[in-house]
Scaffold this motif. Structure first.
Motif, PDB file in Angstrom:
ATOM      1  N   MET A   1       0.847  -1.175   0.000  1.00  0.00           N
ATOM      2  CA  MET A   1       0.000   0.000   0.000  1.00  0.00           C
ATOM      3  C   MET A   1       0.893   1.239   0.000  1.00  0.00           C
ATOM      4  SD  MET A   1      -3.026   1.072   2.664  1.00  0.00           S
ATOM      5  CE  MET A   1      -2.143   0.599   4.109  1.00  0.00           C
ATOM      6  N   GLN A   2       0.678   2.113  -0.993  1.00  0.00           N
ATOM      7  CA  GLN A   2       1.505   3.299  -1.080  1.00  0.00           C
ATOM      8  C   GLN A   2       0.992   4.388  -0.151  1.00  0.00           C
ATOM      9  OE1 GLN A   2       0.593   3.801  -5.297  1.00  0.00           O
ATOM     10  NE2 GLN A   2       0.204   5.947  -4.876  1.00  0.00           N
ATOM     11  N   THR A  49     -14.160  12.646 -15.068  1.00  0.00           N
ATOM     12  CA  THR A  49     -13.252  11.735 -15.765  1.00  0.00           C
ATOM     13  C   THR A  49     -11.806  12.001 -15.368  1.00  0.00           C
ATOM     14  OG1 THR A  49     -14.780  11.638 -17.635  1.00  0.00           O
ATOM     15  CG2 THR A  49     -12.514  10.939 -18.048  1.00  0.00           C
ATOM     16  N   ILE A  50     -11.416  13.270 -15.317  1.00  0.00           N
ATOM     17  CA  ILE A  50     -10.044  13.632 -14.936  1.00  0.00           C
ATOM     18  C   ILE A  50      -9.770  13.232 -13.491  1.00  0.00           C
ATOM     19  CG2 ILE A  50      -8.514  15.598 -14.500  1.00  0.00           C
ATOM     20  CD1 ILE A  50      -9.881  16.909 -17.002  1.00  0.00           C
ATOM     21  N   ALA A  51     -10.717  13.487 -12.598  1.00  0.00           N
ATOM     22  CA  ALA A  51     -10.536  13.110 -11.187  1.00  0.00           C
ATOM     23  C   ALA A  51     -10.391  11.600 -11.043  1.00  0.00           C
ATOM     24  CB  ALA A  51     -11.700  13.623 -10.343  1.00  0.00           C
ATOM     25  N   LEU A  52     -11.215  10.826 -11.772  1.00  0.00           N
ATOM     26  CA  LEU A  52     -11.109   9.361 -11.718  1.00  0.00           C
ATOM     27  C   LEU A  52      -9.742   8.900 -12.217  1.00  0.00           C
ATOM     28  CD1 LEU A  52     -14.663   8.403 -13.026  1.00  0.00           C
ATOM     29  CD2 LEU A  52     -13.770   8.013 -10.714  1.00  0.00           C
ATOM     30  N   LYS A  53      -9.269   9.516 -13.294  1.00  0.00           N
ATOM     31  CA  LYS A  53      -7.956   9.158 -13.835  1.00  0.00           C
ATOM     32  C   LYS A  53      -6.853   9.425 -12.807  1.00  0.00           C
ATOM     33  CE  LYS A  53      -4.737  10.227 -17.502  1.00  0.00           C
ATOM     34  NZ  LYS A  53      -4.182  11.315 -18.254  1.00  0.00           N
ATOM     35  N   ARG A  54      -6.910  10.588 -12.174  1.00  0.00           N
ATOM     36  CA  ARG A  54      -5.881  10.936 -11.180  1.00  0.00           C
ATOM     37  C   ARG A  54      -5.949  10.040  -9.955  1.00  0.00           C
ATOM     38  NH1 ARG A  54      -6.305  17.430 -12.014  1.00  0.00           N
ATOM     39  NH2 ARG A  54      -5.101  17.464 -13.936  1.00  0.00           N
ATOM     40  N   LEU A  55      -7.152   9.704  -9.521  1.00  0.00           N
ATOM     41  CA  LEU A  55      -7.290   8.801  -8.375  1.00  0.00           C
ATOM     42  C   LEU A  55      -6.743   7.414  -8.702  1.00  0.00           C
ATOM     43  CD1 LEU A  55     -10.839   9.881  -7.147  1.00  0.00           C
ATOM     44  CD2 LEU A  55      -8.683  10.210  -5.916  1.00  0.00           C
ATOM     45  N   ARG A  56      -6.967   6.958  -9.932  1.00  0.00           N
ATOM     46  CA  ARG A  56      -6.408   5.661 -10.364  1.00  0.00           C
ATOM     47  C   ARG A  56      -4.894   5.717 -10.420  1.00  0.00           C
ATOM     48  NH1 ARG A  56      -9.024   3.053 -15.531  1.00  0.00           N
ATOM     49  NH2 ARG A  56      -7.547   1.440 -14.974  1.00  0.00           N
ATOM     50  N   GLU A  57      -4.354   6.809 -10.963  1.00  0.00           N
ATOM     51  CA  GLU A  57      -2.899   6.958 -11.059  1.00  0.00           C
ATOM     52  C   GLU A  57      -2.241   6.960  -9.686  1.00  0.00           C
ATOM     53  OE1 GLU A  57      -2.537  10.589 -13.269  1.00  0.00           O
ATOM     54  OE2 GLU A  57      -2.768   9.580 -15.212  1.00  0.00           O
ATOM     55  N   ARG A  58      -2.935   7.506  -8.705  1.00  0.00           N
ATOM     56  CA  ARG A  58      -2.402   7.558  -7.338  1.00  0.00           C
ATOM     57  C   ARG A  58      -2.672   6.269  -6.563  1.00  0.00           C
ATOM     58  NH1 ARG A  58      -4.145  13.593  -7.067  1.00  0.00           N
ATOM     59  NH2 ARG A  58      -2.150  14.546  -7.495  1.00  0.00           N
ATOM     60  N   GLY A  59      -3.387   5.351  -7.170  1.00  0.00           N
ATOM     61  CA  GLY A  59      -3.653   4.073  -6.516  1.00  0.00           C
ATOM     62  C   GLY A  59      -4.744   4.126  -5.472  1.00  0.00           C
ATOM     63  N   TYR A  79     -16.023   1.461 -10.383  1.00  0.00           N
ATOM     64  CA  TYR A  79     -14.824   1.694  -9.578  1.00  0.00           C
ATOM     65  C   TYR A  79     -15.050   1.293  -8.133  1.00  0.00           C
ATOM     66  CZ  TYR A  79     -13.419   4.539 -13.553  1.00  0.00           C
ATOM     67  OH  TYR A  79     -13.095   4.971 -14.813  1.00  0.00           O
ATOM     68  N   GLU A  80     -13.943   1.000  -7.457  1.00  0.00           N
ATOM     69  CA  GLU A  80     -13.981   0.768  -6.017  1.00  0.00           C
ATOM     70  C   GLU A  80     -12.721   1.357  -5.401  1.00  0.00           C
ATOM     71  OE1 GLU A  80     -14.067  -3.419  -5.206  1.00  0.00           O
ATOM     72  OE2 GLU A  80     -12.120  -3.764  -6.104  1.00  0.00           O
ATOM     73  N   ARG A  81     -12.784   1.619  -4.112  1.00  0.00           N
ATOM     74  CA  ARG A  81     -11.615   2.146  -3.411  1.00  0.00           C
ATOM     75  C   ARG A  81     -10.582   1.049  -3.242  1.00  0.00           C
ATOM     76  NH1 ARG A  81     -14.214   3.052   1.791  1.00  0.00           N
ATOM     77  NH2 ARG A  81     -15.462   1.457   0.872  1.00  0.00           N
ATOM     78  N   SER A  82      -9.335   1.436  -3.280  1.00  0.00           N
ATOM     79  CA  SER A  82      -8.250   0.504  -2.965  1.00  0.00           C
ATOM     80  C   SER A  82      -7.959   0.630  -1.465  1.00  0.00           C
ATOM     81  CB  SER A  82      -7.001   0.862  -3.772  1.00  0.00           C
ATOM     82  OG  SER A  82      -6.536   2.134  -3.363  1.00  0.00           O
ATOM     83  N   LEU A  83      -7.026  -0.159  -0.972  1.00  0.00           N
ATOM     84  CA  LEU A  83      -6.637  -0.026   0.436  1.00  0.00           C
ATOM     85  C   LEU A  83      -6.079   1.363   0.718  1.00  0.00           C
ATOM     86  CD1 LEU A  83      -4.981  -3.508   1.119  1.00  0.00           C
ATOM     87  CD2 LEU A  83      -7.202  -2.691   1.902  1.00  0.00           C
ATOM     88  N   SER A  84      -5.307   1.897  -0.233  1.00  0.00           N
ATOM     89  CA  SER A  84      -4.776   3.256  -0.071  1.00  0.00           C
ATOM     90  C   SER A  84      -5.906   4.278  -0.046  1.00  0.00           C
ATOM     91  CB  SER A  84      -3.813   3.596  -1.214  1.00  0.00           C
ATOM     92  OG  SER A  84      -2.676   2.775  -1.157  1.00  0.00           O
TER      93      SER A  84
END
Length: 107
Positions: A1-2, A49-59, A79-84
């Motif tokens: 987890m980052q 769309t941009i916010a989703l892309k950035r959230l994915r890039e940040r994990g 989409y779903e939240r990651s542990l991070s």
């Protein structure tokens, strides 16, 4: 987890992350946008769309599933939240609780 630096997350990205948490299995782009549009009147789909892309890039989020809607239209990406992402939300909520407690002491 980052490790996530909350200072690098914008308010809108946090709102998108919280919306994904609330929508659960219905957290796909158009539904996220319409849910946010109930609170933010001047919201465009590209902003989400941009916010989703950035959230994915940040994990902080990941693709849970892709639903193909037939021959017409684009596939629906859920989409779903990651542990991070969970940790980032917990950190934000703890920060809010801290500030609430601080404000109560001043009254």
């Amino acid at each position: 987890m980052q490790q996530v630096d909350l200072k690098q997350l914008g308010t809108f990205q946090l709102l998108v992350l919280m919306t994904i948490a609330n929508l659960k299995d219905e957290a796909y782009g158009q539904n996220i946008a319409s849910t946010l549009r109930e609170k933010i009147s001047k919201l465009s789909d590209p902003q989400v769309t941009i916010a989703l892309k950035r959230l994915r890039e940040r994990g902080l989020i990941r693709v849970k599933t892709i639903i193909h809607t037939g021959s017409r239209g684009r596939p629906r990406i859920v989409y779903e939240r990651s542990l991070s992402g969970d940790k980032a939300l917990c950190d934000v909520l703890n920060l809010i609780k801290f500030y609430e407690a601080t404000m109560e002491r001043k009254e």
